[in-house]
Design a protein around this motif. Structure first.
Motif, mmCIF file in Angstrom:
data_model
loop_
_atom_site.group_PDB
_atom_site.id
_atom_site.type_symbol
_atom_site.label_atom_id
_atom_site.label_comp_id
_atom_site.label_asym_id
_atom_site.label_seq_id
_atom_site.Cartn_x
_atom_site.Cartn_y
_atom_site.Cartn_z
ATOM 1 N N ASP A 50 0.808 -1.210 0.000
ATOM 2 C CA ASP A 50 0.000 0.000 0.000
ATOM 3 C C ASP A 50 0.849 1.273 0.000
ATOM 4 O OD1 ASP A 50 0.949 0.053 2.583
ATOM 5 O OD2 ASP A 50 -1.002 -0.152 3.540
ATOM 6 N N ALA A 51 2.185 1.128 0.118
ATOM 7 C CA ALA A 51 3.071 2.293 0.043
ATOM 8 C C ALA A 51 4.395 1.870 -0.584
ATOM 9 C CB ALA A 51 3.317 2.895 1.422
ATOM 10 N N LEU A 52 4.844 2.653 -1.547
ATOM 11 C CA LEU A 52 6.110 2.377 -2.225
ATOM 12 C C LEU A 52 6.864 3.691 -2.375
ATOM 13 C CD1 LEU A 52 8.055 0.543 -3.775
ATOM 14 C CD2 LEU A 52 6.663 0.893 -5.819
ATOM 15 N N ASN A 53 8.004 3.786 -1.698
ATOM 16 C CA ASN A 53 8.822 5.003 -1.746
ATOM 17 C C ASN A 53 10.274 4.605 -1.965
ATOM 18 O OD1 ASN A 53 10.292 7.364 -1.315
ATOM 19 N ND2 ASN A 53 8.977 8.074 0.334
ATOM 20 N N VAL A 54 10.753 4.804 -3.173
ATOM 21 C CA VAL A 54 12.142 4.462 -3.499
ATOM 22 C C VAL A 54 12.890 5.712 -3.957
ATOM 23 C CG1 VAL A 54 11.774 2.034 -3.981
ATOM 24 C CG2 VAL A 54 11.370 3.702 -5.780
ATOM 25 N N SER A 55 12.634 6.813 -3.320
ATOM 26 C CA SER A 55 13.296 8.066 -3.679
ATOM 27 C C SER A 55 14.779 8.022 -3.338
ATOM 28 C CB SER A 55 12.637 9.234 -2.929
ATOM 29 O OG SER A 55 11.265 9.307 -3.232
ATOM 30 N N PHE A 56 15.569 8.763 -4.128
ATOM 31 C CA PHE A 56 17.016 8.931 -3.927
ATOM 32 C C PHE A 56 17.790 7.620 -4.077
ATOM 33 C CE2 PHE A 56 14.959 12.325 -1.540
ATOM 34 C CZ PHE A 56 15.594 13.437 -2.059
ATOM 35 N N ALA A 57 17.166 6.605 -4.662
ATOM 36 C CA ALA A 57 17.876 5.344 -4.916
ATOM 37 C C ALA A 57 18.593 5.446 -6.264
ATOM 38 C CB ALA A 57 16.897 4.181 -4.928
ATOM 39 N N PRO A 58 19.656 4.675 -6.476
ATOM 40 C CA PRO A 58 20.374 4.707 -7.754
ATOM 41 C C PRO A 58 19.626 3.928 -8.835
ATOM 42 C CG PRO A 58 21.435 3.155 -6.268
ATOM 43 C CD PRO A 58 20.350 3.821 -5.476
ATOM 44 N N LEU A 59 18.601 4.556 -9.398
ATOM 45 C CA LEU A 59 17.776 3.926 -10.425
ATOM 46 C C LEU A 59 17.955 4.653 -11.746
ATOM 47 C CD1 LEU A 59 14.496 3.508 -8.325
ATOM 48 C CD2 LEU A 59 16.390 1.898 -8.582
ATOM 49 N N TYR A 60 17.988 3.898 -12.848
ATOM 50 C CA TYR A 60 18.305 4.493 -14.148
ATOM 51 C C TYR A 60 17.420 3.981 -15.282
ATOM 52 C CZ TYR A 60 22.514 5.423 -11.423
ATOM 53 O OH TYR A 60 23.379 5.813 -10.442
ATOM 54 N N GLY A 61 16.396 3.243 -14.949
ATOM 55 C CA GLY A 61 15.584 2.628 -15.987
ATOM 56 C C GLY A 61 14.235 3.292 -16.177
ATOM 57 N N THR A 62 13.193 2.475 -16.290
ATOM 58 C CA THR A 62 11.835 2.956 -16.545
ATOM 59 C C THR A 62 10.875 2.281 -15.558
ATOM 60 O OG1 THR A 62 11.432 1.199 -18.152
ATOM 61 C CG2 THR A 62 12.327 3.280 -18.990
ATOM 62 N N ILE A 63 9.611 2.746 -15.583
ATOM 63 C CA ILE A 63 8.575 2.082 -14.797
ATOM 64 C C ILE A 63 7.836 1.120 -15.720
ATOM 65 C CG2 ILE A 63 6.448 2.383 -13.494
ATOM 66 C CD1 ILE A 63 7.401 5.069 -12.595
ATOM 67 N N SER A 64 7.795 -0.148 -15.327
ATOM 68 C CA SER A 64 7.140 -1.147 -16.177
ATOM 69 C C SER A 64 5.623 -1.074 -16.014
ATOM 70 C CB SER A 64 7.640 -2.551 -15.821
ATOM 71 O OG SER A 64 7.264 -2.874 -14.496
ATOM 72 N N PRO A 65 4.859 -1.498 -17.022
ATOM 73 C CA PRO A 65 3.390 -1.444 -16.956
ATOM 74 C C PRO A 65 2.807 -2.264 -15.812
ATOM 75 C CG PRO A 65 4.146 -1.820 -19.210
ATOM 76 C CD PRO A 65 5.341 -1.975 -18.328
ATOM 77 N N GLU A 66 3.561 -3.259 -15.327
ATOM 78 C CA GLU A 66 3.046 -4.116 -14.260
ATOM 79 C C GLU A 66 2.720 -3.351 -12.983
ATOM 80 O OE1 GLU A 66 5.013 -6.832 -17.097
ATOM 81 O OE2 GLU A 66 5.503 -4.889 -16.219
#
Length: 610
Positions: free
Chosen positions: A86-102
């Protein structure tokens, strides 16, 4: 054929063994909530695969587990009692891709925050399935394309939408006007074009509206004045509106912040803005506004770089709410209002580059909330309020290019002061030794005044002093040897005074010094040879003094030309064979100026002979 946990039909027998193990795509029977738990686990793993991108980093603890609640312990993940995310917070993480449709399968999400990472691509339209979502924050990323308006058909509970600082293009989505619970809407820092949709006035729940720093055009919509709950409105920067400020904005009685800076505004400020009794921040700088500043505006003002004329309202600050006043670079005149700090809240006073005249009120010397004073380039006179030099929070004082007179106070205790700039005034008297109490002082500029007396050696007890400029005064005496202990100095300008004595030989201890100007004084003695080892010294000017001996020619002296030493009658060029050895007191050798004189005499003799 069977349905895998993502909700898509796949032939699981065609998947690799690793895939089957990782996502548990097997003939297994789950019942009730445990099945949902496994589904959310597998969706998160799919999201991880798409979001980490080719650099393959981040979300290291997101790994497969046979436990139906394992995913609830992933970093940035929270679940309800049924193990649903019910909550997803991944701010300031080393992410470089996209958000998948799933991501659309996480239909119990209430808070989705993926900000300040480096995700790109489009926002998936499958997000319309996030029917429980209240907070949607994807600010400070690289998402692009038009914003998918169809996602709002399902997000009926949305309260916060923050897409600030991305690369979205196209028109602002009209469909979000149907979100009746929306309180915070931030589309600033993108490339949206066109006009602000009329339908936005229907979002009566809005408290924050940020459309700043886009490519919006048209008039600033007057209908925004119907948003009665609005507390913050940002429309400035990069937008190219035409026309002026809508008088209807005077109806926004809950408004605390109004930012319309640098967005091509013209005309006058409507007097109706004086109705905004809760307003704390008003930013209108870098426009083409004209006319007088309405007396009704006695709150926070920032109006720099416009074409305002007339005087500041006499009652400015009397409501006790003024925090910052910036009206720099206008055509304002008259005296500075007396009650700017009546409420004890004034922090920044920026009035530079106008035509204000008269003295500064002594009340400013009691304004303990002040952190910055910048009022250079006016016609102010009188003495500087002594209390200014003792304010506890004041860090910046810039009073250059006025007509302030009198003397500097003998008592100073403002130990937060970092910059003191009072050049080009009529200040007289001596430089007070009490300046040493300004222990945070980095820049001291007192040039082009009528100061006299000697340089107090106490100044150089300030350990962080970087720049000192007292040029063009009536300073006498010697350069204090204590200057060599102020090793933080990077720039010294003592030129155009009446200094005598020698250049201190310990000057080479100033390892960070890049500029030394002691020209047009009465200095004597030789140029310290130690200067040749000062590799940080970029400019040196000892011209127009009474220096003697030979100019050193090694080390750093290789980078200085003749103009650095001219005007010293008894100073020898580096290669003059007739110059006495350094330290010799017998006679004086020809110098730069003397050499030119000899040539001139020879030429005259030749001409007379002809």
């Amino acid at each position: 054929m069977m349905r895998c946990a993502f909700g898509f039909n796949r032939n699981c027998n065609n998947e690799s063994p690793i895939y089957r193990h990782r996502y548990q795509c097997r003939h297994r029977s789950f019942s009730g909530d445990s099945t949902k738990g496994y589904r959310d686990l597998e969706v998160l793993l799919k999201l991880k695969s798409s979001m980490i991108g080719p650099k393959a980093s981040g979300l290291d603890d997101w790994e497969f587990s046979s436990s139906p609640s394992a995913h609830c312990h992933f970093s940035g993940v929270k679940c309800d009692k049924d193990y649903r995310v019910d909550a997803l917070n991944v701010s300031f993480a080393p992410l470089y891709g996209t958000i998948s449709p799933e991501i659309g399968l996480l239909n119990k999400l209430v808070n989705l925050t993926i900000s300040n990472v480096e995700l790109t691509g489009n926002v998936p339209t499958e997000m319309r399935n996030l029917t429980s979502l209240k907070t949607f924050n994807i600010s400070n990323n690289y998402f692009q394309g038009s914003f998918p308006s169809e996602i709002f058909t399902g997000m009926t509970q949305l309260e916060i939408l923050d897409a600030y600082n991305n690369n979205f293009t196209g028109l602002l989505p009209v469909e979000l006007a149907n979100l009746k619970h929306l309180k915070h809407l931030s589309f600033g820092g993108n490339y949206f074009t066109g006009q602000v949709p009329d339908q936005y006035s229907d979002i009566q729940s809005l408290e924050f509206l940020g459309l700043n720093a886009n490519d919006l055009t048209g008039k600033i919509p007057a209908f925004l004045g119907r948003l009665k709950n609005l507390k913050s409105l940002f429309l400035g920067y990069s937008n190219a509106f035409h026309g002026g400020i809508p008088p209807e904005f005077g109806s926004l009685t809950q408004l605390k912040t109004l930012d319309m800076a640098s967005c091509n505004l013209t005309g006058e400020i409507p007097e109706s803005l004086g109705n905004l009794k809760r307003l704390r921040i008003l930013l209108l700088q870098q426009n083409s506004l004209t006319g007088r500043i309405p007396s009704q505006l006695a709150g926070l003002i920032s109006l720099k770089e416009n074409n305002f004329t007339g005087e500041l309202p006499e009652n400015l600050g009397r409501n006790g709410k003024l925090c910052n006043l910036d009206v720099s670079s206008n055509y304002l005149t008259g005296s500075i209002p007396l009650d700017l700090c009546k409420g004890g809240t004034l922090q920044e006073l920026i009035l530079m580059d106008n035509f204000f005249f008269g003295p500064l009120s002594e009340k400013l010397g009691n304004c303990k909330s002040l952190t910055k004073i910048r009022i250079k380039k006016n016609n102010l006179n009188g003495t500087i309020p002594t209390g200014i030099f003792n304010l506890p929070s004041l860090s910046f004082v810039e009073l250059d290019d006025n007509f302030f007179g009198g003397e500097l106070p003998l008592r100073m205790s403002g130990d937060s002061l970092e910059m003191l700039k009072i050049s080009n005034n009529l200040i007289s008297g001596e430089i007070p030794p009490a300046i040493r109490n300004l222990r945070c002082l980095q820049v001291l500029e007192l040039a082009r005044n009528k100061l006299s007396g000697e340089i107090p050696e106490q100044i150089f007890e300030i350990k962080v002093l970087s720049k000192i400029n007292i040029r063009d005064n009536n300073i006498t005496g010697e350069i204090p040897p204590s200057i060599s202990r102020c090793t933080s100095l990077t720039s010294i300008d003592f030129s155009q005074n009446s200094l005598s004595g020698e250049i201190p030989k310990g000057i080479n201890k100033l390892e960070h010094l890049s500029n030394l100007n002691v020209s047009r004084n009465r200095l004597t003695g030789e140029i310290p040879a130690e200067i040749e080892n000062m590799t940080s010294l970029a400019t040196l000017d000892v011209s127009d003094n009474n220096l003697i001996g030979r100019v050193p020619s090694a080390g750093q002296f290789l980078f200085f030309d003749d103009s650095s030493f001219s005007g010293n009658p008894n100073l020898c060029p580096p290669n003059d064979s007739h110059c006495p050895a350094r330290g010799s007191s017998h006679g004086h050798a020809p110098c730069f100026a003397a050499s030119k004189l000899i040539i001139t005499i020879i030429m005259l003799i030749i001409l007379e002979g002809n």
